[in-house]
Write a protein that holds these residues in place. Structure first.
Motif, PDB file in Angstrom:
ATOM      1  N   TYR A   1       0.857  -1.189   0.000  1.00  0.00           N
ATOM      2  CA  TYR A   1       0.000   0.000   0.000  1.00  0.00           C
ATOM      3  C   TYR A   1       0.890   1.235   0.000  1.00  0.00           C
ATOM      4  N   SER A   2       0.310   2.349  -0.417  1.00  0.00           N
ATOM      5  CA  SER A   2       1.074   3.589  -0.349  1.00  0.00           C
ATOM      6  C   SER A   2       0.886   4.189   1.037  1.00  0.00           C
TER       7      SER A   2
ATOM      8  N   ARG B   1      -1.835   6.776   1.109  1.00  0.00           N
ATOM      9  CA  ARG B   1      -3.190   6.213   1.144  1.00  0.00           C
ATOM     10  C   ARG B   1      -3.536   5.758   2.559  1.00  0.00           C
TER      11      ARG B   1
END
Length: 123
Positions: free
Chosen positions: A103-104, A107
């Motif tokens: 995931y970023s 985010r």
């Protein structure tokens, strides 16, 4: 906020991003450490935890314990093994938010901000 992540680089980068978003971040390297921290708190705004960690307790155990102590606390659970963990997470009410890996960090920070309703403090 309690951030639970066993990978030092990921934990450090996540803490930095979350602090830039205004969160005060407590860190734990293992589920066991996270549960000790939760036991010493009077309140917590949000818990972000990885699932797989060394020690006796994994991230789902941390999420359950957090909800036992703080029934409405938002919980984000990050994992690369979503299929194996979904049933365990469905037992939480309200349900934890599953964040698939990779995931970023941006985010994740945005999700944490949304779930905590803008609260950026920790005891």
């Amino acid at each position: 906020m309690l951030l639970v992540e066993d990978e030092p680089l990921v934990r450090t980068l996540a803490r930095e991003v979350l602090e830039e978003e205004g969160f005060m971040v407590l860190e734990a390297e293992t589920g066991d450490e996270a549960i000790r921290i939760l036991n010493g708190l009077d309140r917590i705004d949000i818990v972000v935890t990885d699932v797989r960690m060394p020690g006796h307790h994994d991230g789902v155990d941390v999420a359950r314990h957090a909800r036992t102590r703080f029934p409405e606390v938002p919980v984000i659970v990050a994992t690369g093994f979503a299929a194996n963990i979904t049933n365990r997470l469905q037992q939480l009410d309200p349900q934890a938010v599953l964040m698939p890996k990779p995931y970023s960090l941006e985010r994740m920070a945005a999700l944490a901000r949304a779930l905590s309703s803008g609260a950026a403090s920790c005891p």
